[in-house]
Motif scaffolding. Structure first.
Motif, short mmCIF file in Angstrom:
data_model
loop_
_atom_site.label_atom_id
_atom_site.label_comp_id
_atom_site.label_asym_id
_atom_site.label_seq_id
_atom_site.Cartn_x
_atom_site.Cartn_y
_atom_site.Cartn_z
N ALA A 6 -51.80 15.50 4.25
CA ALA A 6 -51.00 16.04 2.52
C ALA A 6 -51.04 17.14 2.20
O ALA A 6 -50.17 18.11 1.67
CB ALA A 6 -51.56 14.37 1.37
N VAL A 61 -42.75 19.71 -0.18
CA VAL A 61 -43.34 19.18 -0.73
C VAL A 61 -43.58 19.92 -2.13
O VAL A 61 -43.85 19.25 -3.36
CB VAL A 61 -44.65 18.95 0.33
N TYR A 104 -41.99 19.50 -4.29
CA TYR A 104 -41.64 17.80 -5.26
C TYR A 104 -42.94 18.47 -5.74
O TYR A 104 -42.32 17.37 -6.74
CB TYR A 104 -41.70 17.18 -3.82
N THR A 123 -52.10 8.09 -0.35
CA THR A 123 -51.18 9.16 -0.50
C THR A 123 -49.34 8.82 -1.40
O THR A 123 -49.34 7.64 -0.56
CB THR A 123 -51.11 10.55 -0.14
N ARG A 124 -49.28 9.48 -1.98
CA ARG A 124 -47.60 8.81 -2.20
C ARG A 124 -47.09 9.55 -1.10
O ARG A 124 -46.09 9.39 -0.88
CB ARG A 124 -46.84 9.51 -3.62
N LEU A 125 -46.84 10.31 -0.17
CA LEU A 125 -46.70 10.79 0.22
C LEU A 125 -47.11 10.85 2.03
O LEU A 125 -46.33 10.70 2.85
CB LEU A 125 -47.26 12.84 1.28
N ALA A 143 -43.71 9.73 4.11
CA ALA A 143 -42.72 10.63 5.10
C ALA A 143 -43.94 11.84 5.77
O ALA A 143 -42.85 12.70 6.24
CB ALA A 143 -42.00 11.35 3.27
N VAL A 144 -44.69 11.69 5.60
CA VAL A 144 -45.60 13.29 6.22
C VAL A 144 -45.36 13.64 7.68
O VAL A 144 -44.84 14.67 8.31
CB VAL A 144 -47.25 12.28 6.57
N ILE A 182 -41.98 14.87 7.71
CA ILE A 182 -41.68 15.81 6.88
C ILE A 182 -41.79 17.03 8.10
O ILE A 182 -41.64 17.96 7.38
CB ILE A 182 -43.02 16.10 6.00
N ILE A 209 -36.61 11.48 3.03
CA ILE A 209 -37.69 11.32 2.45
C ILE A 209 -37.86 11.29 1.83
O ILE A 209 -38.90 10.12 0.14
CB ILE A 209 -38.30 13.25 3.30
N VAL A 245 -40.29 8.95 -1.69
CA VAL A 245 -41.48 9.73 -2.82
C VAL A 245 -40.71 9.53 -4.01
O VAL A 245 -41.32 9.59 -5.40
CB VAL A 245 -42.01 11.92 -2.11
#
Length: 485
Positions: A51, A61, A64, A232-234, A237-238, A241, A325, A329
């Motif tokens: 992340a 990111v 974001y 992690t909020r990601l 989606a990691v 992405i 994605i 988030v």
């Protein structure tokens, strides 16, 4: 009879099962029996490092994070509204104004009273807290007393990877346990945190020391029972992405190759004159510049390389992946990707309202878990140091407050003001609520209006007339009269 049933229904036993639990060769779904903390022990450091890498190097990111900072913190940060009361319980306007003024001085970026390294004021430290929460999924804020500061307390964000996630004890002498560097009692309440000194360029190399829980604010969203560290909020989606980033890079390289209009020479005859030009493998390479023309060597035919890129479906595919994605988030695709093509008022308004609810949720979380404890420390040490003239017995009355976070302008002011006027007429809202909802302090707004009237009167200027009321929807009076009759 039994034989007849076997012939009709067969001998294989039939069971009623959930489709969600089926296992087939077409679905790769590896599941384990690990609890959430067991999963975090294995995956936490990798998720955080990935992340962080995306936060540094991925345009989506980084955009974001900028979006979250603009809309959750805003340019003015969290604004304090003091609700101090006097001994009778009535609002104490003078004391409230003094608290608000002192708080603004404490939070200012000019004097940097907030951070332990004396390099950040209130808003910039809040941005660090928010970014760490979004990227790492958790924040550890160390409350560090500072006798040299007039406000008595400074704060330091501890690197999440310095809280010793490798330190685990299944059962301690008091019946508790240590999970990923956090000592818990028998009821899973944190008692202390084990932290590694950050004196080198590498993690897990410094001396380990223990901080009592009273000195640490641990902010994270608990999504599973028993969870002790943040996610992690990601996380969801990691991989998407990272793969989308590589796909985009491949398309860019392919497009550059097509734009370069490369050529190769295919040997069609015998030519002994290229021996000196060839490398050890027999390959011959020449540099070609734009606009250059020449003859193919004898015995060779020039052939053009024309890769078909960028792919005609690249844009649609890229957008489809980005939608997933963005949803993971908590943002709309248009806001997350900065793509406002083919949107209309209704869709843009609906997406904006959904995004604002995401921002408001983060704002309420930060206020409850961080800003309110910070204000309590500020007020207590301000009274102790004499910066605020008050007695400790008055603290419960002076602690009453609220934070007004950044709020948002209307998508279409004319339409939404008409709707707001209708709410006023129906007594569904009031001016104080609307002022607070806009992120402002009603006392401050009314004080400014009073100052405005006084300044106009002192200069002999007429006071600007109030805006005319919003017109009611047009109605055919004849139709109303006929209906009544």
């Amino acid at each position: 009879m039994r034989n007849l049933l076997k012939k009709v229904f067969g001998t294989r036993r039939r069971e009623r099962r959930f489709d969600a639990a089926k296992q087939t060769r077409l679905i790769r779904w590896a599941l384990g029996m690990d609890r959430i903390n067991g999963q975090l022990k294995q995956d936490y450091p990798t998720m955080v490092r990935r992340a962080r890498d995306l936060a540094q190097n991925n345009d989506f990111v980084t955009g974001y994070l900028e979006n979250i900072e603009r809309n959750v913190i805003g340019p003015d940060g969290f604004r304090l509204q003091s609700l101090a009361r006097d001994a009778s319980g009535a609002p104490d306007a003078a004391r409230a104004a003094a608290i608000r003024e002192l708080w603004e001085f404490y939070q200012s970026e000019e004097f940097n009273f907030v951070s332990a390294d004396a390099q950040q004021g209130g808003r910039e430290f809040d941005v660090l807290v928010l970014n760490t929460l979004v990227i790492d999924g958790e924040v550890f804020i160390w409350r560090r007393p500072d006798p040299a500061s007039p406000f008595g307390m400074r704060y330091e964000v501890i690197d999440s990877l310095d809280v010793d996630y490798l330190y685990n004890v299944e059962r301690t002498a008091d019946g508790g346990r240590i999970v990923m560097g956090i000592r818990l009692d028998v009821r899973n309440r944190p008692l202390s945190y084990f932290v590694r000194e950050a004196r080198s360029d590498f993690y897990q190399t410094g001396r380990r020391f223990e901080l009592p829980a009273s000195e640490v604010l641990h902010l994270f969203r608990k999504r599973f029972p028993g969870q002790v560290r943040g996610i992690t909020r990601l996380a969801a989606a990691v991989l998407d992405i990272a793969q989308l980033d590589e796909y985009k890079e491949a398309e860019i390289i392919a497009a550059k190759l097509q734009a370069a209009n490369c050529i190769i020479y295919e040997k069609t005859g015998v030519n002994e004159g290229l021996g000196e030009e060839a490398d050890a493998a027999g390959n011959v390479m020449w540099d070609v510049v734009p606009g250059q023309a020449g003859l193919a060597p004898a015995g060779y035919t020039a052939k053009q390389i024309t890769p078909n890129h960028p792919n005609s479906n690249f844009g649609a595919f890229f957008k489809a992946v980005l939608r997933g994605i963005a949803n993971s988030v908590g943002l709309s695709y248009n806001k997350a990707a900065g793509d406002y093509e083919s949107v209309n008022y209704s869709s843009l308004r609906e997406a904006s309202l959904e995004d604002r609810e995401t921002y408001k949720t983060l704002q309420k979380f930060l206020i409850a878990k961080w800003k309110n404890p910070q204000f309590a420390d500020f007020l207590r040490f301000s009274v102790l140091s004499g910066a605020l003239k008050a007695d400790f017995a008055e603290l419960p009355r002076l602690l009453r407050h609220r934070f007004n976070p950044r709020r948002f302008s209307w998508v279409d002011p004319e339409k939404e003001l008409k709707a707001k006027q209708l709410e006023y007429n129906l007594r569904l809202t009031d001016p104080l609520t609307e002022i607070e909802e806009s992120g402002r302090d009603p006392e401050e707004v009314l004080d400014n209006w009073q100052r405005y009237y006084e300044m106009c009167a002192a200069r002999g200027l007429p006071v600007a007339a109030a805006a005319p009321p919003v017109d009611e929807p047009a109605t055919d009076k004849k139709e109303l009269a006929s209906d009544e009759s």
